[in-house]
Design a protein around this motif. Structure first.
Motif, PDB file in Angstrom:
ATOM      1  N   ASP A  31       0.814  -1.263  -0.171  1.00  0.00           N
ATOM      2  CA  ASP A  31       0.048  -0.046   0.064  1.00  0.00           C
ATOM      3  C   ASP A  31       0.973   1.207   0.045  1.00  0.00           C
ATOM      4  O   ASP A  31       0.514   2.088  -0.565  1.00  0.00           O
ATOM      5  CB  ASP A  31      -1.024   0.135   1.434  1.00  0.00           C
ATOM      6  CG  ASP A  31      -2.108  -0.890   1.069  1.00  0.00           C
ATOM      7  OD1 ASP A  31      -2.514  -1.347  -0.121  1.00  0.00           O
ATOM      8  OD2 ASP A  31      -2.674  -1.195   1.990  1.00  0.00           O
ATOM      9  N   ARG A  32       1.749   1.163   0.803  1.00  0.00           N
ATOM     10  CA  ARG A  32       2.913   2.484   0.935  1.00  0.00           C
ATOM     11  C   ARG A  32       3.515   2.675  -0.510  1.00  0.00           C
ATOM     12  O   ARG A  32       3.593   3.549  -1.118  1.00  0.00           O
ATOM     13  CB  ARG A  32       4.130   2.062   2.008  1.00  0.00           C
ATOM     14  CG  ARG A  32       4.633   3.461   2.184  1.00  0.00           C
ATOM     15  CD  ARG A  32       5.371   3.364   3.551  1.00  0.00           C
ATOM     16  NE  ARG A  32       6.618   2.571   3.197  1.00  0.00           N
ATOM     17  CZ  ARG A  32       7.551   2.368   4.506  1.00  0.00           C
ATOM     18  NH1 ARG A  32       7.311   2.661   5.367  1.00  0.00           N
ATOM     19  NH2 ARG A  32       8.531   1.552   4.039  1.00  0.00           N
ATOM     20  N   ALA A  33       3.872   1.687  -1.171  1.00  0.00           N
ATOM     21  CA  ALA A  33       4.487   1.650  -2.496  1.00  0.00           C
ATOM     22  C   ALA A  33       3.484   2.544  -3.443  1.00  0.00           C
ATOM     23  O   ALA A  33       3.863   3.219  -4.328  1.00  0.00           O
ATOM     24  CB  ALA A  33       5.089   0.234  -2.875  1.00  0.00           C
ATOM     25  N   LYS A  34       2.253   2.027  -3.379  1.00  0.00           N
ATOM     26  CA  LYS A  34       1.220   2.599  -4.392  1.00  0.00           C
ATOM     27  C   LYS A  34       1.042   4.064  -4.073  1.00  0.00           C
ATOM     28  O   LYS A  34       0.845   4.819  -4.911  1.00  0.00           O
ATOM     29  CB  LYS A  34      -0.114   1.913  -4.002  1.00  0.00           C
ATOM     30  CG  LYS A  34      -0.085   0.552  -4.722  1.00  0.00           C
ATOM     31  CD  LYS A  34      -1.461  -0.175  -4.618  1.00  0.00           C
ATOM     32  CE  LYS A  34      -1.392  -1.342  -5.008  1.00  0.00           C
ATOM     33  NZ  LYS A  34      -2.733  -2.453  -4.525  1.00  0.00           N
ATOM     34  N   ALA A  39       2.041   9.809  -5.219  1.00  0.00           N
ATOM     35  CA  ALA A  39       2.766  11.066  -4.826  1.00  0.00           C
ATOM     36  C   ALA A  39       3.723  11.544  -5.753  1.00  0.00           C
ATOM     37  O   ALA A  39       4.257  12.786  -5.586  1.00  0.00           O
ATOM     38  CB  ALA A  39       3.104  11.053  -3.301  1.00  0.00           C
ATOM     39  N   GLY A  40       4.253  10.738  -6.680  1.00  0.00           N
ATOM     40  CA  GLY A  40       5.240  11.002  -7.498  1.00  0.00           C
ATOM     41  C   GLY A  40       6.507  10.803  -6.822  1.00  0.00           C
ATOM     42  O   GLY A  40       7.689  11.483  -7.480  1.00  0.00           O
ATOM     43  N   ASP A  41       6.674  10.049  -5.795  1.00  0.00           N
ATOM     44  CA  ASP A  41       8.044  10.187  -5.140  1.00  0.00           C
ATOM     45  C   ASP A  41       8.673   8.726  -5.383  1.00  0.00           C
ATOM     46  O   ASP A  41       8.335   7.905  -4.874  1.00  0.00           O
ATOM     47  CB  ASP A  41       7.878  10.203  -3.742  1.00  0.00           C
ATOM     48  CG  ASP A  41       9.042  10.290  -2.630  1.00  0.00           C
ATOM     49  OD1 ASP A  41      10.201  10.152  -3.349  1.00  0.00           O
ATOM     50  OD2 ASP A  41       9.001  10.620  -1.747  1.00  0.00           O
TER      51      ASP A  41
END
Length: 77
Positions: A31-34, A39-41
């Motif tokens: 989820d954090r990767a998505k 966010a474009g990071d």
């Protein structure tokens, strides 16, 4: 007040890196990767994907150890 005894670092390490807690972290990291990509990071996304790969290797290692232990305990026919 009751005195607070800090946890032994080895106990804390076992709690944080137990097979159950490691498997629990995996969906949250996906989820954090998505979120990082949304966010474009890209740097944060790469770091998260590296952490996912590390955890997946650890899960595979633990599964192999468990399989080996189960085979050693199995009665030979």
């Amino acid at each position: 007040m009751f005195p607070v005894n800090p946890l032994d670092p080895s106990v804390l390490d076992r709690l944080m890196n137990s097979p159950k807690s490691i498997r629990y972290r995996l969906p949250h990291l996906h989820d954090r990767a998505k979120q990082d990509l949304a966010a474009g990071d890209t740097l944060a996304h790469q770091r998260t994907m590296l952490e996912i790969a590390r955890i997946e290797r650890e899960i595979d290692r633990q599964d192999a150890l468990l399989q080996k232990a189960l085979q050693a305990d199995a009665p030979s026919a």
